[in-house]
Design an enzyme around this catalytic site. Structure first.
Site, PDB file in Angstrom:
ATOM      1  N   LYS A   1      26.596 -65.642 -78.180  1.00 49.53           N
ATOM      2  CA  LYS A   1      27.940 -66.686 -77.916  1.00 49.53           C
ATOM      3  C   LYS A   1      28.400 -66.675 -76.326  1.00 49.53           C
ATOM      4  CE  LYS A   1      31.001 -63.020 -79.518  1.00 49.53           C
ATOM      5  NZ  LYS A   1      31.565 -62.532 -80.918  1.00 49.53           N
TER       6      LYS A   1
ATOM      7  N   ARG B   1      40.560 -61.962 -89.033  1.00 45.99           N
ATOM      8  CA  ARG B   1      40.166 -62.884 -88.165  1.00 45.99           C
ATOM      9  C   ARG B   1      39.613 -64.183 -88.810  1.00 45.99           C
ATOM     10  NH1 ARG B   1      36.881 -60.972 -82.889  1.00 45.99           N
ATOM     11  NH2 ARG B   1      35.305 -61.693 -84.023  1.00 45.99           N
TER      12      ARG B   1
ATOM     13  N   TYR C   1      45.906 -57.917 -48.379  1.00 47.45           N
ATOM     14  CA  TYR C   1      47.313 -58.366 -48.644  1.00 47.45           C
ATOM     15  C   TYR C   1      48.261 -57.256 -49.157  1.00 47.45           C
ATOM     16  CZ  TYR C   1      45.435 -63.271 -48.936  1.00 47.45           C
ATOM     17  OH  TYR C   1      44.851 -64.524 -48.558  1.00 47.45           O
TER      18      TYR C   1
ATOM     19  N   MET D   1      40.276 -63.413 -53.179  1.00 49.16           N
ATOM     20  CA  MET D   1      39.507 -64.299 -53.894  1.00 49.16           C
ATOM     21  C   MET D   1      38.029 -64.468 -53.758  1.00 49.16           C
ATOM     22  SD  MET D   1      39.735 -68.593 -54.139  1.00 49.16           S
ATOM     23  CE  MET D   1      41.475 -68.730 -54.166  1.00 49.16           C
TER      24      MET D   1
END
Ligand code: PLP
Length: 393
Positions: free
Chosen positions: A58, A156, A278, A331
């Protein structure tokens, strides 16, 4: 230890390799070692024999790429695959005609014809799903396969004990289809000492006794190491195949399948007392050399790996030397302290090992305060991806 150069990877045999210019223009390079994926599957298959070893693929094979992974697993001998979504099942079917493909998220409402068209076996999670599949099979006059997913305590997906009792009393509900598998899922498999494991196994046995006989499956990756009582007829490991540690607190028996390298974009001198990144969260205590490496949170290098990280600092390897990540993860880049790296490795274009043999996915998960599953499935999409050969020399 060698320093990898831009455009170079640690493997001899690469398939689906992009043109060299593409590699040279790539930022980070991610390699998936399909041979080691196969080795991990074989190790798990040996561990659980004579039970069948399926593969949970998956989430795009936990972020590694579902098509090349299922091809490699099939070649290693794997015949049954578990996906979450029907569309993922269709991806498996597209490359494997004969595989059995189980859909863990169950039968999506109104989609029975899609499952039949693509030969998908739903893991039926409720009486409603059972009714819908049975109705489809009766209408088509075909005894298609389905699995039953029983909840034994994780709360679940899955049929409740009351649902199973009802099925036991009303066998006609199951009659229109072929019961291929009965499965349940462990809540605490990664802790071999958890009492919940034995409790769930007992419940599983008791509930199965109410149903028509069918092969049984209880174990995910960690459950695969709990012995024959948990292996049942089939194990369905995921993360261990891809090199993640199936255990919370034991050494990892699996091989690392994913390797991730990112280029040094720039090297700069930072005077003692100056800050990096940063928020100016890290100050150099000494005159330092800082490498700016081209990978960031867009690439799945989580911001929580920023200095000091959890039980950190996080490390990368450059030229055989561990280098701490300093400052914040941005990023597109991170900053690492390479002051102690020999000068021959300090250069633009050198490749830093972000994940691989020396910096493991489990360590990254620990530094980020998460689990290897989240690191793997969160890997970004803008790498050059290389799949190593199935048959290295
Ligand atoms: C994801 C999943 C697995 C595989 O789990 P791993 O811990 O990755 O081995 C097996 N069974 C079910 C029901 C799952 O949801």
């Amino acid at each position: 230890m060698k320093a990898y150069e831009r455009g170079e990877v640690a493997h001899d045999q690469i398939i689906f390799a992009p043109a060299p210019s593409d590699t040279e223009l790539a930022g980070a390079i991610l390699t998936v070692d399909l041979k080691l994926l196969q080795d991990n599957w074989k190790k798990l298959a040996d561990e659980c024999a004579p039970a069948e070893c399926a593969a949970t693929v998956k989430g795009d094979a936990y972020g590694l790429g579902i098509e090349p992974c299922v091809r490699a697993l099939w070649a290693a001998g794997c015949r049954s695959f578990f996906v979450a979504l029907p569309a993922e099942g269709e991806s498996v079917r597209r490359v494997l005609d004969e595989a059995t493909v189980y859909v863990l998220d169950g039968l999506f409402s109104g989609q029975a014809a899609y499952y039949e068209e693509h030969g998908l076996t739903p893991c039926l999670n409720s009486l409603q799903e059972i009714e819908e599949w049975a109705k489809h099979c009766s209408a088509q006059q075909r005894r298609l396969s389905a699995a039953l997913h029983i909840d034994t305590g994780i709360n679940r997906l899955g049929l409740s004990p009351a649902d199973v009792e009802k099925l036991g009393e009303t066998p006609a509900l199951l009659a229109p289809f072929k019961l291929a598998l009965i499965l349940s899922h462990l809540a605490c498999g990664d802790d071999p000492n958890a009492e919940m494991n034995a409790m769930q196994r007992k419940r599983f046995d008791a509930l199965r006794a109410l149903l028509p006989s069918a092969p049984a499956s209880l174990a995910n990756s960690p459950g695969s190491f709990l012995g024959a009582a948990f292996a049942c007829d089939m194990i369905r490991p995921g993360v261990a195949l891809y090199g993640g540690n199936p255990f919370a607190a034991r050494p990892n028996p699996m091989s690392p399948v994913v390797r991730l390298y990112a280029p040094v974009l720039q090297v700069r001198d930072v005077a003692a007392g100056s800050s990096v990144g940063y928020g100016a969260t890290w100050q150099a205590k000494r005159d330092s050399k800082i490498a700016v490496v081209g990978i960031g949170y867009r690439d799945g290098y989580l911001r929580s790996l920023s200095y000091p990280a959890s039980d950190g600092p996080a490390q990368v390897m450059i030229g055989g030397h561990y280098c701490p990540v300093v400052g914040r993860v941005s990023m597109d880049m991170i900053t690492v302290d390479i002051t102690d790296v020999p000068p021959e490795f300090i250069r633009r274009g050198a490749m830093a090992e972000i994940m691989g043999d020396n910096v493991t996915v489990d360590e990254l998960a620990r530094w980020a305060g998460t689990i290897p599953y989240e690191i793997l499935t969160g890997l970004g999409s803008r790498y050059t991806r290389l799949y190593s050969s199935l048959h290295p020399k």
